[in-house]
Motif scaffolding. Structure first.
Motif, PDB file in Angstrom:
ATOM      1  N   LEU A  86     -21.875  27.941 -22.780  1.00 27.62           N
ATOM      2  CA  LEU A  86     -20.627  27.416 -23.359  1.00 27.62           C
ATOM      3  C   LEU A  86     -19.719  26.953 -22.225  1.00 27.62           C
ATOM      4  CD1 LEU A  86     -18.430  27.128 -25.653  1.00 27.62           C
ATOM      5  CD2 LEU A  86     -17.761  29.484 -25.096  1.00 27.62           C
ATOM      6  N   LEU A  87     -19.350  25.682 -22.281  1.00 28.69           N
ATOM      7  CA  LEU A  87     -18.380  25.148 -21.315  1.00 28.69           C
ATOM      8  C   LEU A  87     -17.084  24.845 -22.056  1.00 28.69           C
ATOM      9  CD1 LEU A  87     -17.452  23.825 -18.614  1.00 28.69           C
ATOM     10  CD2 LEU A  87     -18.435  21.689 -19.481  1.00 28.69           C
ATOM     11  N   VAL A  88     -15.987  25.432 -21.567  1.00 31.34           N
ATOM     12  CA  VAL A  88     -14.677  25.099 -22.143  1.00 31.34           C
ATOM     13  C   VAL A  88     -13.891  24.313 -21.097  1.00 31.34           C
ATOM     14  CG1 VAL A  88     -12.566  25.942 -23.224  1.00 31.34           C
ATOM     15  CG2 VAL A  88     -14.696  27.215 -23.527  1.00 31.34           C
ATOM     16  N   VAL A  89     -13.732  23.041 -21.379  1.00 30.52           N
ATOM     17  CA  VAL A  89     -13.015  22.130 -20.487  1.00 30.52           C
ATOM     18  C   VAL A  89     -11.545  22.199 -20.875  1.00 30.52           C
ATOM     19  CG1 VAL A  89     -12.734  19.695 -19.979  1.00 30.52           C
ATOM     20  CG2 VAL A  89     -15.016  20.644 -20.169  1.00 30.52           C
ATOM     21  N   ASN A  90     -10.774  22.978 -20.107  1.00 31.83           N
ATOM     22  CA  ASN A  90      -9.430  23.329 -20.564  1.00 31.83           C
ATOM     23  C   ASN A  90      -8.354  23.102 -19.495  1.00 31.83           C
ATOM     24  OD1 ASN A  90      -7.416  25.211 -22.151  1.00 31.83           O
ATOM     25  ND2 ASN A  90      -7.639  26.155 -20.135  1.00 31.83           N
ATOM     26  N   ALA A  91      -8.739  23.028 -18.219  1.00 38.78           N
ATOM     27  CA  ALA A  91      -7.718  22.908 -17.164  1.00 38.78           C
ATOM     28  C   ALA A  91      -6.856  21.679 -17.425  1.00 38.78           C
ATOM     29  CB  ALA A  91      -8.384  22.789 -15.798  1.00 38.78           C
ATOM     30  N   GLY A  92      -5.563  21.858 -17.300  1.00 36.10           N
ATOM     31  CA  GLY A  92      -4.693  20.713 -17.540  1.00 36.10           C
ATOM     32  C   GLY A  92      -3.303  20.944 -16.999  1.00 36.10           C
ATOM     33  N   VAL A  93      -2.631  19.844 -16.729  1.00 36.38           N
ATOM     34  CA  VAL A  93      -1.218  19.911 -16.358  1.00 36.38           C
ATOM     35  C   VAL A  93      -0.449  19.005 -17.306  1.00 36.38           C
ATOM     36  CG1 VAL A  93      -1.437  20.551 -13.932  1.00 36.38           C
ATOM     37  CG2 VAL A  93      -1.646  18.148 -14.564  1.00 36.38           C
ATOM     38  N   GLY A  94       0.779  19.433 -17.587  1.00 35.25           N
ATOM     39  CA  GLY A  94       1.632  18.630 -18.457  1.00 35.25           C
ATOM     40  C   GLY A  94       2.417  17.640 -17.609  1.00 35.25           C
ATOM     41  N   GLY A  95       3.347  17.006 -18.238  1.00 34.84           N
ATOM     42  CA  GLY A  95       4.195  16.064 -17.490  1.00 34.84           C
ATOM     43  C   GLY A  95       4.978  15.227 -18.464  1.00 34.84           C
ATOM     44  N   SER A  96       6.292  15.354 -18.402  1.00 40.92           N
ATOM     45  CA  SER A  96       7.105  14.505 -19.256  1.00 40.92           C
ATOM     46  C   SER A  96       8.427  14.237 -18.543  1.00 40.92           C
ATOM     47  CB  SER A  96       7.355  15.171 -20.608  1.00 40.92           C
ATOM     48  OG  SER A  96       8.043  16.379 -20.421  1.00 40.92           O
ATOM     49  N   GLY A  97       9.038  13.140 -18.916  1.00 42.06           N
ATOM     50  CA  GLY A  97      10.316  12.782 -18.298  1.00 42.06           C
ATOM     51  C   GLY A  97      10.678  11.364 -18.663  1.00 42.06           C
ATOM     52  N   PRO A  98      11.923  11.003 -18.406  1.00 40.96           N
ATOM     53  CA  PRO A  98      12.357   9.653 -18.765  1.00 40.96           C
ATOM     54  C   PRO A  98      11.670   8.599 -17.897  1.00 40.96           C
ATOM     55  CG  PRO A  98      14.073  10.810 -17.544  1.00 40.96           C
ATOM     56  CD  PRO A  98      12.979  11.802 -17.789  1.00 40.96           C
ATOM     57  N   VAL A  99      11.551   7.414 -18.438  1.00 38.37           N
ATOM     58  CA  VAL A  99      10.806   6.342 -17.782  1.00 38.37           C
ATOM     59  C   VAL A  99      11.434   5.961 -16.430  1.00 38.37           C
ATOM     60  CG1 VAL A  99      12.013   4.384 -18.887  1.00 38.37           C
ATOM     61  CG2 VAL A  99       9.589   4.186 -18.280  1.00 38.37           C
ATOM     62  N   GLU A 100      12.725   6.218 -16.286  1.00 29.18           N
ATOM     63  CA  GLU A 100      13.400   5.880 -15.019  1.00 29.18           C
ATOM     64  C   GLU A 100      12.865   6.742 -13.867  1.00 29.18           C
ATOM     65  OE1 GLU A 100      14.832   6.611 -17.828  1.00 29.18           O
ATOM     66  OE2 GLU A 100      16.559   5.335 -18.282  1.00 29.18           O
ATOM     67  N   ARG A 101      12.179   7.865 -14.224  1.00 26.66           N
ATOM     68  CA  ARG A 101      11.728   8.762 -13.147  1.00 26.66           C
ATOM     69  C   ARG A 101      10.203   8.779 -13.018  1.00 26.66           C
ATOM     70  NH1 ARG A 101      15.669  12.866 -14.668  1.00 26.66           N
ATOM     71  NH2 ARG A 101      13.976  14.228 -15.330  1.00 26.66           N
ATOM     72  N   ILE A 102       9.561   7.657 -13.375  1.00 21.41           N
ATOM     73  CA  ILE A 102       8.091   7.619 -13.251  1.00 21.41           C
ATOM     74  C   ILE A 102       7.703   7.778 -11.783  1.00 21.41           C
ATOM     75  CG2 ILE A 102       6.150   5.991 -13.230  1.00 21.41           C
ATOM     76  CD1 ILE A 102       6.627   5.355 -16.035  1.00 21.41           C
ATOM     77  N   ASP A 103       6.756   8.700 -11.557  1.00 25.35           N
ATOM     78  CA  ASP A 103       6.310   8.980 -10.206  1.00 25.35           C
ATOM     79  C   ASP A 103       4.789   8.759 -10.177  1.00 25.35           C
ATOM     80  OD1 ASP A 103       5.285  10.194  -7.984  1.00 25.35           O
ATOM     81  OD2 ASP A 103       6.297  12.113  -8.261  1.00 25.35           O
ATOM     82  N   PRO A 104       4.329   7.730  -9.468  1.00 27.59           N
ATOM     83  CA  PRO A 104       2.898   7.396  -9.529  1.00 27.59           C
ATOM     84  C   PRO A 104       1.995   8.533  -9.061  1.00 27.59           C
ATOM     85  CG  PRO A 104       4.034   6.069  -7.874  1.00 27.59           C
ATOM     86  CD  PRO A 104       5.086   6.812  -8.627  1.00 27.59           C
ATOM     87  N   GLU A 105       2.466   9.301  -8.085  1.00 25.47           N
ATOM     88  CA  GLU A 105       1.612  10.391  -7.595  1.00 25.47           C
ATOM     89  C   GLU A 105       1.476  11.498  -8.639  1.00 25.47           C
ATOM     90  OE1 GLU A 105       3.764  10.771  -4.088  1.00 25.47           O
ATOM     91  OE2 GLU A 105       2.459   9.367  -3.011  1.00 25.47           O
ATOM     92  N   ARG A 106       2.582  11.772  -9.310  1.00 24.77           N
ATOM     93  CA  ARG A 106       2.574  12.808 -10.365  1.00 24.77           C
ATOM     94  C   ARG A 106       1.649  12.346 -11.509  1.00 24.77           C
ATOM     95  NH1 ARG A 106       2.591  17.704 -12.046  1.00 24.77           N
ATOM     96  NH2 ARG A 106       3.037  17.769 -14.233  1.00 24.77           N
ATOM     97  N   HIS A 107       1.750  11.060 -11.868  1.00 23.51           N
ATOM     98  CA  HIS A 107       0.906  10.553 -12.959  1.00 23.51           C
ATOM     99  C   HIS A 107      -0.568  10.588 -12.568  1.00 23.51           C
ATOM    100  CE1 HIS A 107       3.995   8.342 -15.700  1.00 23.51           C
ATOM    101  NE2 HIS A 107       4.376   9.545 -15.366  1.00 23.51           N
ATOM    102  N   ALA A 108      -0.847  10.244 -11.302  1.00 25.65           N
ATOM    103  CA  ALA A 108      -2.241  10.271 -10.840  1.00 25.65           C
ATOM    104  C   ALA A 108      -2.787  11.696 -10.908  1.00 25.65           C
ATOM    105  CB  ALA A 108      -2.332   9.734  -9.419  1.00 25.65           C
ATOM    106  N   LYS A 109      -1.931  12.674 -10.591  1.00 22.95           N
ATOM    107  CA  LYS A 109      -2.364  14.080 -10.623  1.00 22.95           C
ATOM    108  C   LYS A 109      -2.708  14.501 -12.060  1.00 22.95           C
ATOM    109  CE  LYS A 109      -0.831  18.737  -9.661  1.00 22.95           C
ATOM    110  NZ  LYS A 109       0.318  19.594  -9.481  1.00 22.95           N
ATOM    111  N   VAL A 110      -1.909  14.037 -13.010  1.00 21.67           N
ATOM    112  CA  VAL A 110      -2.177  14.378 -14.420  1.00 21.67           C
ATOM    113  C   VAL A 110      -3.541  13.806 -14.840  1.00 21.67           C
ATOM    114  CG1 VAL A 110      -1.398  14.016 -16.808  1.00 21.67           C
ATOM    115  CG2 VAL A 110       0.278  14.561 -15.021  1.00 21.67           C
ATOM    116  N   ILE A 111      -3.774  12.552 -14.485  1.00 18.32           N
ATOM    117  CA  ILE A 111      -5.056  11.922 -14.856  1.00 18.32           C
ATOM    118  C   ILE A 111      -6.217  12.609 -14.117  1.00 18.32           C
ATOM    119  CG2 ILE A 111      -6.404   9.767 -14.813  1.00 18.32           C
ATOM    120  CD1 ILE A 111      -4.051   9.493 -16.730  1.00 18.32           C
ATOM    121  N   ARG A 112      -6.002  12.909 -12.834  1.00 20.55           N
ATOM    122  CA  ARG A 112      -7.074  13.531 -12.032  1.00 20.55           C
ATOM    123  C   ARG A 112      -7.446  14.899 -12.608  1.00 20.55           C
ATOM    124  NH1 ARG A 112      -5.042  12.285  -7.399  1.00 20.55           N
ATOM    125  NH2 ARG A 112      -3.888  14.228  -7.123  1.00 20.55           N
ATOM    126  N   THR A 113      -6.442  15.680 -12.982  1.00 20.48           N
ATOM    127  CA  THR A 113      -6.730  17.031 -13.480  1.00 20.48           C
ATOM    128  C   THR A 113      -7.271  16.978 -14.910  1.00 20.48           C
ATOM    129  OG1 THR A 113      -4.874  17.833 -12.173  1.00 20.48           O
ATOM    130  CG2 THR A 113      -5.716  19.319 -13.865  1.00 20.48           C
TER     131      THR A 113
END
Ligand SMILES: NC(=O)c1ccc[n+]([C@@H]2O[C@H](COP(=O)([O-])OP(=O)(O)OC[C@H]3O[C@@H](n4cnc5c(N)ncnc54)[C@H](OP(=O)(O)O)[C@@H]3O)[C@@H](O)[C@H]2O)c1
Length: 269
Positions: A86-113
């Motif tokens: 049984l493999l449970v693929v569960n690791a994750g990070v959240g991330g929310s905030g107003p569009v004025e504060r988009i941070d490409p590195e933070r977004h890349a980390k969310v996608i990577r994780t």
């Protein structure tokens, strides 16, 4: 005897929240559990909980974004307990905030994780499942992937892609004796949601974990909960963009007002 007794499970994101609860539930049912996450002290505690509950545990400190580390962790688990059932693929990070504060590195980390981490884990476990023509995979996605929700572009995108990825695998793996369950929860009471007020229909983590295990036990293709939120999102999915966009923008305006600060300008309807 539980169907999970003696099962070898690998859970990513097992150091806290839902993953840790799932590990404990599996331990209680006599499973042998590989616990993968980055924080070693929390993993050691989670391992003690599994063993106290009656299972066996192997902490596997690794970052899911590092495929070599995930491969090494999977090999250690195989050596200690045998091939993963049984493999449970569960690791994750959240991330929310107003569009004025988009941070490409933070977004890349969310996608990577959330997305690449899941792809790494399944890629390392699948060869042995295919060889044995058996296994179960649970992908913990989110209702947030059902529509591009305001203020969570990277998180919504990561979960939409995750669900689609595992839906494809589910179809491909059917004839190989491997069952895939894609889980789309609403809000669960874990460290990820701690401190956020007004979350609708927050589900206790033990309730969520048991629902997920029951779905995996049945080999259910999907699980979405709680049902009133899943039903609402299903309806929201049907809205044309012309209606959805102004409604969602209004919700975001209320969600991201700075506490006590100068209000942001109202979105255009
Ligand atoms: N809570 C909710 O309302 C909710 C709703 C829908 C879906 N989900 C999903 O449920 C899953 C579990 O979330 P949770 O609520 O239990 O949150 P959580 O308590 O914050 O747990 C997240 C887990 O992921 C691990 N993780 C994060 N980045 C990692 C990395 N790079 N490598 C390895 N492990 C990593 C963390 O461990 P380390 O920090 O030790 O690495 C931790 O064990 C996530 O995929 C989340 O998106 C949660």
């Amino acid at each position: 005897m539980s169907p999970w007794t003696g099962t070898v499970a690998l859970i990513t994101g097992a150091s806290s929240g839902l993953g840790r609860q799932l590990a404990g539930e599996l331990g209680r049912r006599g499973a042998r559990v590989g616990l993968l996450a980055r924080r070693e002290a929390e993993l050691a505690e989670a391992a003690r909980e599994v063993e106290a509950a009656g299972g066996r545990a192997l902490p596997l400190p690794a970052d899911v974004g590092d495929v070599a580390a995930v491969r090494a962790a999977t090999a250690r688990l195989h050596e200690a307990f045998g091939p993963v059932d049984l493999l449970v693929v569960n690791a994750g990070v959240g991330g929310s905030g107003p569009v004025e504060r988009i941070d490409p590195e933070r977004h890349a980390k969310v996608i990577r994780t959330n997305l690449l981490g899941a792809i790494h884990a399944v890629g390392c476990v699948l060869p042995s499942m295919l060889q044995r023509r058996s296994g179960k995979i649970v992908a913990v996605s989110s209702l947030a992937g059902w529509r591009g929700l305001p203020g969570t572009a990277a998180y919504s995108a990561s979960k939409a892609a995750l669900s689609t990825y595992f839906e494809s695998l589910r179809v491909d793996l059917r004839s190989h004796g491997i069952r895939v369950t894609v889980v789309d929860p609403g809000f669960i009471d874990t460290p990820m949601t701690a401190g956020r007020s007004g979350l609708p229909l927050l589900v206790p983590v033990d309730v969520a974990a048991r629902r997920i295990l029951r779905a995996a036990e049945r080999g259910a293709p999907t699980l979405a909960f709680p049902w009133p939120l899943a039903l609402s999102l299903r309806l929201v999915r049907l809205l044309p963009a012309r209606l959805y966009d102004p409604l969602a923008a209004r919700a975001a305006w209320f969600a991201f007002q700075p506490a006590g600060g100068r209000p942001r300008s109202r979105p255009n309807p």
